[in-house]
Design a protein around this motif. Sequence first.
Motif, PDB file in Angstrom:
ATOM      1  N   ALA A  81       0.825  -1.209   0.000  1.00  0.00           N
ATOM      2  CA  ALA A  81       0.000   0.000   0.000  1.00  0.00           C
ATOM      3  C   ALA A  81       0.860   1.260   0.000  1.00  0.00           C
ATOM      4  CB  ALA A  81      -0.934  -0.009   1.215  1.00  0.00           C
ATOM      5  N   ARG A  82       1.913   1.272   0.830  1.00  0.00           N
ATOM      6  CA  ARG A  82       2.772   2.461   0.912  1.00  0.00           C
ATOM      7  C   ARG A  82       3.477   2.738  -0.412  1.00  0.00           C
ATOM      8  NH1 ARG A  82       3.799   0.743   6.355  1.00  0.00           N
ATOM      9  NH2 ARG A  82       5.591  -0.486   5.676  1.00  0.00           N
ATOM     10  N   GLU A  83       4.061   1.702  -1.021  1.00  0.00           N
ATOM     11  CA  GLU A  83       4.826   1.943  -2.244  1.00  0.00           C
ATOM     12  C   GLU A  83       3.942   2.293  -3.429  1.00  0.00           C
ATOM     13  OE1 GLU A  83       7.956  -0.299  -5.217  1.00  0.00           O
ATOM     14  OE2 GLU A  83       7.977  -0.793  -3.086  1.00  0.00           O
ATOM     15  N   LEU A  84       2.762   1.664  -3.510  1.00  0.00           N
ATOM     16  CA  LEU A  84       1.871   1.932  -4.642  1.00  0.00           C
ATOM     17  C   LEU A  84       0.933   3.109  -4.370  1.00  0.00           C
ATOM     18  CD1 LEU A  84       0.949  -1.706  -5.771  1.00  0.00           C
ATOM     19  CD2 LEU A  84       2.787  -0.224  -6.576  1.00  0.00           C
ATOM     20  N   ASP A  85       1.080   3.731  -3.201  1.00  0.00           N
ATOM     21  CA  ASP A  85       0.315   4.926  -2.827  1.00  0.00           C
ATOM     22  C   ASP A  85      -1.193   4.663  -2.838  1.00  0.00           C
ATOM     23  OD1 ASP A  85       0.041   7.538  -1.966  1.00  0.00           O
ATOM     24  OD2 ASP A  85      -0.063   8.364  -3.999  1.00  0.00           O
ATOM     25  N   ILE A  86      -1.581   3.597  -2.167  1.00  0.00           N
ATOM     26  CA  ILE A  86      -2.995   3.242  -2.040  1.00  0.00           C
ATOM     27  C   ILE A  86      -3.262   2.875  -0.579  1.00  0.00           C
ATOM     28  CG2 ILE A  86      -3.348   2.467  -4.422  1.00  0.00           C
ATOM     29  CD1 ILE A  86      -2.785  -0.379  -3.530  1.00  0.00           C
ATOM     30  N   THR A  87      -4.529   2.699  -0.228  1.00  0.00           N
ATOM     31  CA  THR A  87      -4.871   2.306   1.140  1.00  0.00           C
ATOM     32  C   THR A  87      -4.684   0.798   1.308  1.00  0.00           C
ATOM     33  OG1 THR A  87      -7.195   1.867   0.634  1.00  0.00           O
ATOM     34  CG2 THR A  87      -6.602   4.142   1.221  1.00  0.00           C
ATOM     35  N   VAL A  88      -4.648   0.354   2.568  1.00  0.00           N
ATOM     36  CA  VAL A  88      -4.521  -1.081   2.830  1.00  0.00           C
ATOM     37  C   VAL A  88      -5.701  -1.862   2.251  1.00  0.00           C
ATOM     38  CG1 VAL A  88      -4.495  -2.838   4.650  1.00  0.00           C
ATOM     39  CG2 VAL A  88      -3.004  -0.843   4.830  1.00  0.00           C
ATOM     40  N   PRO A  89      -6.968  -1.416   2.436  1.00  0.00           N
ATOM     41  CA  PRO A  89      -8.071  -2.135   1.789  1.00  0.00           C
ATOM     42  C   PRO A  89      -7.947  -2.195   0.271  1.00  0.00           C
ATOM     43  CG  PRO A  89      -8.930  -0.734   3.526  1.00  0.00           C
ATOM     44  CD  PRO A  89      -7.477  -0.387   3.362  1.00  0.00           C
ATOM     45  N   GLN A  90      -7.439  -1.121  -0.343  1.00  0.00           N
ATOM     46  CA  GLN A  90      -7.231  -1.146  -1.800  1.00  0.00           C
ATOM     47  C   GLN A  90      -6.144  -2.148  -2.170  1.00  0.00           C
ATOM     48  OE1 GLN A  90      -6.469   3.066  -2.354  1.00  0.00           O
ATOM     49  NE2 GLN A  90      -8.500   3.413  -3.240  1.00  0.00           N
ATOM     50  N   ALA A  91      -5.101  -2.233  -1.353  1.00  0.00           N
ATOM     51  CA  ALA A  91      -4.061  -3.244  -1.591  1.00  0.00           C
ATOM     52  C   ALA A  91      -4.636  -4.637  -1.449  1.00  0.00           C
ATOM     53  CB  ALA A  91      -2.899  -3.036  -0.621  1.00  0.00           C
ATOM     54  N   GLY A  92      -5.630  -4.776  -0.559  1.00  0.00           N
ATOM     55  CA  GLY A  92      -6.285  -6.061  -0.375  1.00  0.00           C
ATOM     56  C   GLY A  92      -7.002  -6.556  -1.615  1.00  0.00           C
ATOM     57  N   HIS A  93      -7.286  -5.661  -2.576  1.00  0.00           N
ATOM     58  CA  HIS A  93      -7.916  -6.091  -3.824  1.00  0.00           C
ATOM     59  C   HIS A  93      -7.025  -7.080  -4.576  1.00  0.00           C
ATOM     60  CE1 HIS A  93     -10.465  -2.131  -3.997  1.00  0.00           C
ATOM     61  NE2 HIS A  93     -10.867  -2.975  -3.060  1.00  0.00           N
ATOM     62  N   ALA A  94      -5.703  -6.985  -4.352  1.00  0.00           N
ATOM     63  CA  ALA A  94      -4.786  -7.918  -5.016  1.00  0.00           C
ATOM     64  C   ALA A  94      -5.061  -9.354  -4.572  1.00  0.00           C
ATOM     65  CB  ALA A  94      -3.340  -7.545  -4.699  1.00  0.00           C
ATOM     66  N   VAL A  95      -5.443  -9.525  -3.311  1.00  0.00           N
ATOM     67  CA  VAL A  95      -5.804 -10.852  -2.805  1.00  0.00           C
ATOM     68  C   VAL A  95      -7.036 -11.360  -3.535  1.00  0.00           C
ATOM     69  CG1 VAL A  95      -6.528 -12.148  -0.765  1.00  0.00           C
ATOM     70  CG2 VAL A  95      -4.783 -10.351  -0.556  1.00  0.00           C
ATOM     71  N   SER A  96      -8.026 -10.480  -3.699  1.00  0.00           N
ATOM     72  CA  SER A  96      -9.255 -10.867  -4.394  1.00  0.00           C
ATOM     73  C   SER A  96      -8.990 -11.175  -5.868  1.00  0.00           C
ATOM     74  CB  SER A  96     -10.300  -9.752  -4.280  1.00  0.00           C
ATOM     75  OG  SER A  96     -10.680  -9.550  -2.930  1.00  0.00           O
ATOM     76  N   PHE A  97      -8.133 -10.392  -6.523  1.00  0.00           N
ATOM     77  CA  PHE A  97      -7.844 -10.634  -7.940  1.00  0.00           C
ATOM     78  C   PHE A  97      -7.144 -11.973  -8.138  1.00  0.00           C
ATOM     79  CE2 PHE A  97      -8.912  -6.227  -8.791  1.00  0.00           C
ATOM     80  CZ  PHE A  97      -9.371  -6.268 -10.100  1.00  0.00           C
ATOM     81  N   TYR A  98      -6.232 -12.321  -7.230  1.00  0.00           N
ATOM     82  CA  TYR A  98      -5.588 -13.633  -7.317  1.00  0.00           C
ATOM     83  C   TYR A  98      -6.636 -14.728  -7.184  1.00  0.00           C
ATOM     84  CZ  TYR A  98      -2.600 -17.631  -6.330  1.00  0.00           C
ATOM     85  OH  TYR A  98      -1.994 -18.875  -6.375  1.00  0.00           O
ATOM     86  N   ALA A  99      -7.514 -14.576  -6.202  1.00  0.00           N
ATOM     87  CA  ALA A  99      -8.542 -15.583  -5.961  1.00  0.00           C
ATOM     88  C   ALA A  99      -9.491 -15.704  -7.148  1.00  0.00           C
ATOM     89  CB  ALA A  99      -9.316 -15.230  -4.698  1.00  0.00           C
ATOM     90  N   ILE A 100      -9.857 -14.567  -7.749  1.00  0.00           N
ATOM     91  CA  ILE A 100     -10.737 -14.609  -8.927  1.00  0.00           C
ATOM     92  C   ILE A 100     -10.029 -15.336 -10.077  1.00  0.00           C
ATOM     93  CG2 ILE A 100     -11.873 -13.191 -10.683  1.00  0.00           C
ATOM     94  CD1 ILE A 100     -12.296 -11.098  -8.423  1.00  0.00           C
TER      95      ILE A 100
END
Length: 400
Positions: free
Chosen positions: A40-59
Amino acid sequence: MSDAPVPRRVYKFAVFALAIGAFAIGVTEFATMGLLPHIARELDITVPQAGHAVSFYAIGVVVGAPLITTIAAHMDRKSLLLGLMGLFALGNVASMFAPDATLFNIARFASGLPHGAFLGIGAIVASSLVPPNRRGRAMARVMLGLTIANIVGVPIATALGNMFGWRSAYALVAALGILCVIMVAVAVPRVKLGGVPSARGEMKALARPQIILTLLAGSVGFGGMFAVYTYITPTMTEVAGVPEVAIPWVLAVYGLGMTAGSLIAGPLVDKSIERSGIGGMILSAIVLSAFGAFTHIAAVAIIALFLIGIAGSMITTALQMRLLRDSHDAPSLSAAMNHAAFNLANALGAWLGGIVITAGLGFRAPAWVGVGLCLAGLIVLIIAIAFRRGSTANRSTVEV
């Protein structure tokens, strides 16, 4: 299956090669959760937004498991395994170099595509190398890679990400993927699998109500664990006060819980698949409630995390056995869809957990979301069991 069992030395090397692939998959699936604040810090997004990466992997897993398994039903198994692990390695290389959140999410989706198909087909290939009375053991040894990943691989990847940046964790996974490709090419013999069902036949088998309800129970009920585990790093550091350097050890505790749960679940499922599934869902809901209520006490939160791992293994083992029992004529697709169902739970739990955090309810809130998901999964499972008992009773009446 293969025409004859292969020599023991060949079998051991082949299973080890496949287990390396399972290990790499386990690391990439769960390491992201331990690195969310860094991402989240490096990509300049919030932690919940970074959590979308978990969902995209799962999808990616949900899409890839049935699609690849169905399309490649008659493809040479060794060539398919090599292609799947090659795609997996490329997806993690892309994750490592992703410059922004959008491309990172796309790379995670691509990494997830081969997940279910590789594990499902790899387990079947391993079982084809041994006599019938050892096939269950062969499949279990491939899946052991996933278990070891949670105990050893994920903590190491998280520690690596803490020291050298989160991208180094994906570099490690990509290297493991390349190693698996080399080992599969060298170690796994080409096996002749007879009696491969048609794609239409497998899809027809999976349309049965019991299969659909079992997959739905897993997709919803197991999401409770992921609602918490996805955000475990910020929850433990910001609420429980655990130092960031200790997070790899916290993740190892969860892996130990999963391992203990696997040992406990085996005998319980042998006695009753249905009671084990219900017990796992109830235990998960109780422990998630305790986690939500006492997260601020680090020792209690860590013990709860260990118990969440135990409950998760009970749920997965029971639902896997339900699928195996009710879809014996669709082995490849049912094995892949089982992984897809649990990754749909991954996507659902991560998404809903992110929503309540974004709404300002804090890092305790995902635990209460998890309780709701567990109870919903429990209801679906109870309905499935009731329908099965009803249909069994009806068949008995007709036979009489």
